[in-house]
Design a protein around this motif. Structure first.
Motif, PDB file in Angstrom:
ATOM      1  N   THR A 277      38.926  41.770  30.468  1.00 47.79           N
ATOM      2  CA  THR A 277      38.581  43.170  30.719  1.00 47.79           C
ATOM      3  C   THR A 277      39.632  44.134  30.201  1.00 47.79           C
ATOM      4  OG1 THR A 277      39.674  43.194  32.883  1.00 47.79           O
ATOM      5  CG2 THR A 277      37.349  42.498  32.821  1.00 47.79           C
ATOM      6  N   GLY A 278      40.838  43.620  29.924  1.00 48.42           N
ATOM      7  CA  GLY A 278      41.937  44.517  29.568  1.00 48.42           C
ATOM      8  C   GLY A 278      42.730  44.957  30.771  1.00 48.42           C
ATOM      9  N   ASP A 279      42.303  44.550  31.979  1.00 42.04           N
ATOM     10  CA  ASP A 279      43.028  44.854  33.207  1.00 42.04           C
ATOM     11  C   ASP A 279      43.792  43.627  33.679  1.00 42.04           C
ATOM     12  OD1 ASP A 279      42.090  47.478  33.405  1.00 42.04           O
ATOM     13  OD2 ASP A 279      40.289  46.844  34.478  1.00 42.04           O
ATOM     14  N   ARG A 280      44.779  43.870  34.515  1.00 38.84           N
ATOM     15  CA  ARG A 280      45.514  42.781  35.150  1.00 38.84           C
ATOM     16  C   ARG A 280      45.362  42.893  36.656  1.00 38.84           C
ATOM     17  NH1 ARG A 280      48.618  40.081  31.480  1.00 38.84           N
ATOM     18  NH2 ARG A 280      50.001  39.185  33.046  1.00 38.84           N
ATOM     19  N   GLY A 281      45.332  41.744  37.305  1.00 40.50           N
ATOM     20  CA  GLY A 281      45.138  41.751  38.748  1.00 40.50           C
ATOM     21  C   GLY A 281      45.419  40.385  39.334  1.00 40.50           C
ATOM     22  N   ARG A 282      45.066  40.227  40.612  1.00 40.89           N
ATOM     23  CA  ARG A 282      45.298  38.956  41.303  1.00 40.89           C
ATOM     24  C   ARG A 282      44.153  38.674  42.261  1.00 40.89           C
ATOM     25  NH1 ARG A 282      48.084  42.752  44.375  1.00 40.89           N
ATOM     26  NH2 ARG A 282      47.845  42.466  46.633  1.00 40.89           N
ATOM     27  N   LEU A 283      43.916  37.407  42.519  1.00 42.52           N
ATOM     28  CA  LEU A 283      42.945  36.962  43.511  1.00 42.52           C
ATOM     29  C   LEU A 283      43.702  36.377  44.685  1.00 42.52           C
ATOM     30  CD1 LEU A 283      40.039  35.145  41.611  1.00 42.52           C
ATOM     31  CD2 LEU A 283      39.802  37.044  43.220  1.00 42.52           C
ATOM     32  N   GLU A 284      43.383  36.834  45.888  1.00 44.22           N
ATOM     33  CA  GLU A 284      44.031  36.292  47.078  1.00 44.22           C
ATOM     34  C   GLU A 284      43.203  35.150  47.651  1.00 44.22           C
ATOM     35  OE1 GLU A 284      46.936  36.851  47.839  1.00 44.22           O
ATOM     36  OE2 GLU A 284      47.452  38.786  46.944  1.00 44.22           O
ATOM     37  N   ASP A 285      43.751  34.462  48.655  1.00 41.88           N
ATOM     38  CA  ASP A 285      43.087  33.291  49.227  1.00 41.88           C
ATOM     39  C   ASP A 285      41.736  33.616  49.854  1.00 41.88           C
ATOM     40  OD1 ASP A 285      45.121  31.612  48.453  1.00 41.88           O
ATOM     41  OD2 ASP A 285      46.222  31.791  50.338  1.00 41.88           O
ATOM     42  N   ASP A 286      41.553  34.868  50.290  1.00 40.79           N
ATOM     43  CA  ASP A 286      40.267  35.239  50.891  1.00 40.79           C
ATOM     44  C   ASP A 286      39.202  35.558  49.841  1.00 40.79           C
ATOM     45  OD1 ASP A 286      41.149  37.675  49.919  1.00 40.79           O
ATOM     46  OD2 ASP A 286      41.308  38.650  51.879  1.00 40.79           O
ATOM     47  N   GLY A 287      39.545  35.395  48.560  1.00 39.55           N
ATOM     48  CA  GLY A 287      38.585  35.637  47.484  1.00 39.55           C
ATOM     49  C   GLY A 287      38.514  37.069  47.016  1.00 39.55           C
ATOM     50  N   ARG A 288      39.290  37.963  47.630  1.00 44.09           N
ATOM     51  CA  ARG A 288      39.263  39.362  47.218  1.00 44.09           C
ATOM     52  C   ARG A 288      40.132  39.578  45.979  1.00 44.09           C
ATOM     53  NH1 ARG A 288      39.973  41.037  53.150  1.00 44.09           N
ATOM     54  NH2 ARG A 288      37.863  41.568  53.870  1.00 44.09           N
TER      55      ARG A 288
END
Length: 546
Positions: A430-441
């Motif tokens: 997507t061109g974005d950076r991010g993270r996934l937490e253990d709750d799936g969010r």
């Protein structure tokens, strides 16, 4: 001789089970929303399905199906008129026949430069009936940019609201132009409808295309070829997280030329919704319209919701907005404290869709998600796959930051200049950076190209913007990286104060120090009367003072 391992057989069996479960889930959400209504008005339902089968799930097929299933229901209402689904279909036939007489046909490019109104919807349906290519131009383009896009895309016709023609873009002398709002009689859109033959338009051999221009907030706008929906699975995906129902009265304040506005139009089409289409957004007028028309769903971008929140309490109290069940926003990030404020004032009706022109949608945050974690982008809806990958396409550990990659049935088909987005298997970056937490969010930390390296640390502007926006004196804020001789790059903050508030740069930084690491603190603070934004609410960062 070919052989199949036990593991492959098991994997194939699991894939079949997943496909069946996905189809069952799609059916459940389509029935729950009323898109599919077994046993009710069987002859109309069968007729509507037949239109989708023969025309395909395009905007032409969708509105043909609505004309059969709900002919007397209001399809749209703008500031001048309204039309039923049957009237819309009839007008689109007449307009399509007029346009065909003027040389528009399959894959013929036609540029459309309109604000939201019924004529825009009729034009899009008519062009889809002809199998033409609809080029949706951003109404925020300057006359010079309109001229450049027309030269690059080479449309055979320009449909434009008169206000944009009055701005005097330099157009080719041989390019026919049709006014679509405040037009002058026979030469305008209404005249073409009146002149057109009422006969139904033959189904084109190939469906038309829609090209959406990217926002161009950091670079020159590019044309992104949007795919036609492949069926009702795309509607089911959104409906799995956003509880819209058939017959909604849906106010679309997001421009339809934007992917989010276009998605709302397509979703409203599947729901046989009445589209309420204001040409311009005004915060108090939006509340007045919601109250008067008993709007049940509002589709907006964050800056619009923020302007509603900024209205004086006595103004907001004048309007009964209790009819609202869904307020869905997308297009840019909404500050966490504004999300909490909206939930407090309007109740658990807020849904955030994170996506892009290229990827459509990646995740959706529900009111429960936003109440628990206002900074989350939510979870991927039905049929959407989400990966957080490193630069080589390998998954990163949960909680680690990487590039956000998405897979769904509505990934774009590439830019009109022949380029595309990086792919890792069936996942698009997507061109974005991010993270996934253990709750799936999912949590989005910022655009990859917004990240700066300051004193050796990788930092993103989004947490800084949120911290500044949370200050009670601040009405709006943006943060971006600028060159720095000592540290390589540094953050500059652009701040709009609330009316009557006072705040110095020194005081602002003193308030931020307990909340942010040293390397994230802005070293420049600019106070502005307002932030420059494009029609979809995104800050045009290249116009900010440096």
């Amino acid at each position: 001789m070919l052989s199949t391992s036990t593991a492959e057989v098991r994997a194939g069996g699991l894939a079949q089970v997943e496909r069946r479960e996905n189809l069952l889930n799609q059916g459940f959400h389509l029935v729950r929303s009323g898109v599919l209504a077994p046993g009710l008005r069987v002859h109309r339902d069968v007729g509507a399905i037949w239109q989708l089968v023969t025309w395909g799930p395009s905007i032409a097929g969708g509105y043909r199906a609505s004309a059969v299933r709900a002919p007397h229901q209001t399809a749209f209402a703008d500031e001048q008129r309204s039309a039923t689904f049957r009237e819309l279909d009839d007008n689109a036939n007449r307009l399509a026949n007029s346009l065909r007489d003027r040389g528009v046909g399959p894959r013929t490019p036609v540029a459309v430069l309109c604000r939201n109104h019924g004529g825009l919807v009729e034009a899009m349906v008519a062009l889809a009936k002809l199998g033409a290519t609809t080029l949706l131009l951003n109404s925020g383009l300057s006359p010079a940019q309109v001229s450049a896009v027309v030269v690059e895309q080479r449309p055979v016709l320009l449909l434009a609201d008169q206000e944009f023609l009055d701005q005097g873009p330099d157009l080719p002398a041989d390019l026919p132009v049709v006014s679509t709002w405040a037009d002058d009689g026979a030469s305008g859109l209404a005249g073409l409808v009146a002149q057109g033959a009422p006969a139904r338009v033959p189904i084109p051999e190939r469906p038309g295309r829609t090209v959406v221009m990217t926002s161009g907030t950091t670079s020159t706008p590019k044309g992104a070829r949007r795919p036609q929906p492949h069926g009702l699975s795309e509607a089911a995906s959104l409906l799995s997280a956003i509880p819209l129902r058939t017959g909604e009265r849906m106010m679309i304040t997001t421009p339809v030329f934007h992917t989010w506005g276009l998605a709302a139009l397509q979703l409203g089409m599947a729901l046989h919704a009445e589209l309420v289409l204001p040409r311009r957004f005004d915060a108090e007028q939006a509340l007045r319209t919601i109250a008067e028309r008993r709007v049940t769903a509002l589709v907006a971008v964050p800056v619009m919701l923020q302007r509603i929140l900024d209205l004086p309490a006595e103004v907001k109290a004048r309007y009964d907005t209790s009819s609202l069940r869904v307020v869905a926003y997308s297009g840019s990030a909404m500050p966490a404290e504004r999300i909490t404020q909206f939930l407090d004032e309007f109740g658990p009706v807020l849904y955030g869709l994170y996506g892009s022109t290229e990827a459509s949608w990646a995740s959706i945050s529900t009111p429960a998600d936003l109440a628990a974690e206002p900074t989350t982008a939510g979870r991927p809806p039905l049929g959407t796959r989400l990966g957080i990958l490193d630069d080589d396409g390998r998954p990163v550990p949960r909680g680690a930051v990487g590039q956000i990659c998405v897979g769904n049935g509505m990934l774009f088909e590439g830019y009109t200049n022949g380029t595309g987005q990086p792919m890792f298997g069936d996942l698009m970056a997507t061109g974005d950076r991010g993270r996934l937490e253990d709750d799936g969010r999912l949590y989005v930390v910022g655009r990859a190209d917004d990240m700066i390296v300051s004193g050796g640390e990788n930092v993103f502007p989004r947490p800084v913007e949120d911290a500044i926006a949370a200050l009670p004196e601040v009405a709006d804020a943006a943060v971006l990286g600028v060159p720095d001789e000592r540290f390589g790059q540094r953050f500059a903050a652009y701040v709009v104060l609330r009316e009557g508030a006072t705040l110095t740069a020194e005081t602002l930084l003193d308030r931020l120090r307990p909340k942010l690491p040293r390397f994230s603190l802005p070293r420049d603070v600019h106070f502005l009367p307002e932030l420059p934004r494009n029609p979809t609410g995104k800050v045009t960062r290249h116009t900010l003072p440096r």
